[in-house]
Design a protein around this motif. Sequence first.
Motif, mmCIF file in Angstrom:
data_model
loop_
_atom_site.group_PDB
_atom_site.id
_atom_site.type_symbol
_atom_site.label_atom_id
_atom_site.label_comp_id
_atom_site.label_asym_id
_atom_site.label_seq_id
_atom_site.Cartn_x
_atom_site.Cartn_y
_atom_site.Cartn_z
ATOM 1 N N LYS A 1 0.814 -1.219 0.000
ATOM 2 C CA LYS A 1 0.000 0.000 0.000
ATOM 3 C C LYS A 1 0.848 1.269 0.000
ATOM 4 O O LYS A 1 0.300 2.382 0.064
ATOM 5 C CB LYS A 1 -0.929 0.000 1.214
ATOM 6 N N GLY A 2 2.162 1.109 -0.042
ATOM 7 C CA GLY A 2 3.035 2.270 -0.095
ATOM 8 C C GLY A 2 3.438 2.820 1.260
ATOM 9 O O GLY A 2 4.125 3.848 1.322
ATOM 10 N N ALA A 3 3.027 2.167 2.332
ATOM 11 C CA ALA A 3 3.415 2.625 3.667
ATOM 12 C C ALA A 3 4.735 1.946 4.035
ATOM 13 O O ALA A 3 4.761 0.800 4.490
ATOM 14 C CB ALA A 3 2.332 2.282 4.684
ATOM 15 N N ILE A 4 5.832 2.654 3.784
ATOM 16 C CA ILE A 4 7.148 2.050 3.979
ATOM 17 C C ILE A 4 8.005 2.932 4.879
ATOM 18 O O ILE A 4 7.747 4.126 5.054
ATOM 19 C CB ILE A 4 7.862 1.830 2.630
ATOM 20 N N TRP A 5 9.040 2.316 5.442
ATOM 21 C CA TRP A 5 9.993 3.043 6.286
ATOM 22 C C TRP A 5 10.800 4.024 5.438
ATOM 23 O O TRP A 5 11.084 3.767 4.262
ATOM 24 C CB TRP A 5 10.977 2.092 6.952
ATOM 25 N N SER A 6 11.184 5.091 6.047
ATOM 26 C CA SER A 6 12.126 6.025 5.417
ATOM 27 C C SER A 6 13.466 5.837 6.119
ATOM 28 O O SER A 6 13.704 6.361 7.220
ATOM 29 C CB SER A 6 11.638 7.478 5.580
ATOM 30 N N PHE A 7 14.325 5.050 5.505
ATOM 31 C CA PHE A 7 15.582 4.684 6.152
ATOM 32 C C PHE A 7 16.605 5.822 6.178
ATOM 33 O O PHE A 7 17.659 5.687 6.778
ATOM 34 C CB PHE A 7 16.187 3.465 5.452
ATOM 35 N N ASP A 8 16.275 6.932 5.548
ATOM 36 C CA ASP A 8 17.154 8.090 5.636
ATOM 37 C C ASP A 8 17.032 8.780 6.992
ATOM 38 O O ASP A 8 17.856 9.650 7.326
ATOM 39 C CB ASP A 8 16.841 9.091 4.529
ATOM 40 N N TYR A 9 16.017 8.419 7.748
ATOM 41 C CA TYR A 9 15.779 9.016 9.061
ATOM 42 C C TYR A 9 15.793 7.926 10.144
ATOM 43 O O TYR A 9 15.676 6.735 9.840
ATOM 44 C CB TYR A 9 14.429 9.762 9.074
ATOM 45 N N ASP A 10 15.906 8.375 11.374
ATOM 46 C CA ASP A 10 15.914 7.445 12.490
ATOM 47 C C ASP A 10 14.527 6.880 12.745
ATOM 48 O O ASP A 10 13.516 7.375 12.210
ATOM 49 C CB ASP A 10 16.434 8.135 13.764
ATOM 50 N N PHE A 11 14.481 5.876 13.610
ATOM 51 C CA PHE A 11 13.230 5.181 13.918
ATOM 52 C C PHE A 11 12.202 6.122 14.520
ATOM 53 O O PHE A 11 11.006 6.067 14.175
ATOM 54 C CB PHE A 11 13.527 4.023 14.884
ATOM 55 N N ASP A 12 12.618 7.029 15.401
ATOM 56 C CA ASP A 12 11.678 7.910 16.103
ATOM 57 C C ASP A 12 11.383 9.200 15.336
ATOM 58 O O ASP A 12 10.668 10.070 15.852
ATOM 59 C CB ASP A 12 12.231 8.269 17.489
ATOM 60 N N HIS A 13 11.936 9.346 14.139
ATOM 61 C CA HIS A 13 11.696 10.571 13.375
ATOM 62 C C HIS A 13 10.240 10.619 12.911
ATOM 63 O O HIS A 13 9.595 9.593 12.702
ATOM 64 C CB HIS A 13 12.640 10.620 12.171
ATOM 65 N N GLU A 14 9.735 11.847 12.749
ATOM 66 C CA GLU A 14 8.330 12.031 12.365
ATOM 67 C C GLU A 14 8.022 11.439 10.994
ATOM 68 O O GLU A 14 6.866 11.092 10.706
ATOM 69 C CB GLU A 14 7.974 13.516 12.380
ATOM 70 N N GLU A 15 9.044 11.300 10.129
ATOM 71 C CA GLU A 15 8.829 10.700 8.817
ATOM 72 C C GLU A 15 8.407 9.233 8.925
ATOM 73 O O GLU A 15 7.788 8.691 8.011
ATOM 74 C CB GLU A 15 10.103 10.808 7.976
#
Length: 348
Positions: A129-143
């Motif tokens: 569905k396109g809901a994926i992690w943004s690995f450019d940011y940390d786990f707790d980042h708002e992204e």
Amino acid sequence: MDDNFDDFTGRYDSSTAIPVQQVPGRNTLGSLENRASNFNSNSTLWTEIGKMHSWINTAETKFTHFEKLVESQAGIIDAVNKRNAELEREVHELKHQIAKKTEKKTHSPRDKFLSSTLRSHYKGKMVPKGAIWSFDYDFDHEENSMVKTALVSYALKTADDLDYDWTAEVIEEKLAAVFKNARYRKKLTPQQQETEKQKSQKRSIRNKKYHARQKIYQRNSEALLAEFKDCDRLLERDLMSDEEDLYDEWEVVEEKAVLCPTWRSEKAKTFYSKLDELLHQSKKRITGMKRVHGDQYVMEKVLSEGQRTRLPSWAIVPLVEPPVLSVQPDNSEQHNISPVQPEAPSEQ
């Protein structure tokens, strides 16, 4: 003469007092006699005093015997106390090792199920569905907050359905580990990913072997220990053998070749074969595929110094020291040896 004696003694009957000279600071004999007249030989006081003296003598005899007994047993008591101290120290060390291994390696089935649940739901439901992690940011980042919130909510609902005690804190902790592993794998090249996959498969096989052999050993520990002394020390994950795929003519995996570590002695191989035989008798298999053995299937494995100290000597192939080469000094220059022989004189 008899008359004179009677006359003499008649003067001193029992009623006649004998005069005694008074000595300053002393009692007179007469006063002693007067006091002695008050003594009652039938009194029970002297009887009790006699009993007390007898009891004291008996107690002294028993105490002397006890002192001698303690002195004779002092050496044994010291040895027992020393051995008890050693055992307490060994138990303390074992408890520390067990606690350390448990903290490092052991995970409850529910914890493992939580991690796999989070990974499966992310890959199967959220990624499409396109809901994926943004690995450019940390786990707790708002992204990453949307993906994080969705996965935590899903895990809480699963815990409620299965009656598991997963809290939001526990779920976030596991989810952070899942995110960290996923970001690590994302940075790997296809070749590195394949290498990691093979390593994971090997770890999985070793874990299966360890758990299966551990269970069958516990059921037959008495007989196995009688035949293989201290064989329980050979039941560690790191000591299990690896396996490799054997392909048929159509490049399909047909069998698994068991790669025997090079440190194992013949008796160690017999011990592991005995465990696998007991597993076969119990109708349990380590893997679903056929496994083959052979001298050609080996794996170079060097034991650490700690492992060589801990494992029984009969299970380890002795280390072979490399031969020491003796180098002879080159003395050709000292003797001035000429490589060219002189020609023989002519006979002309």
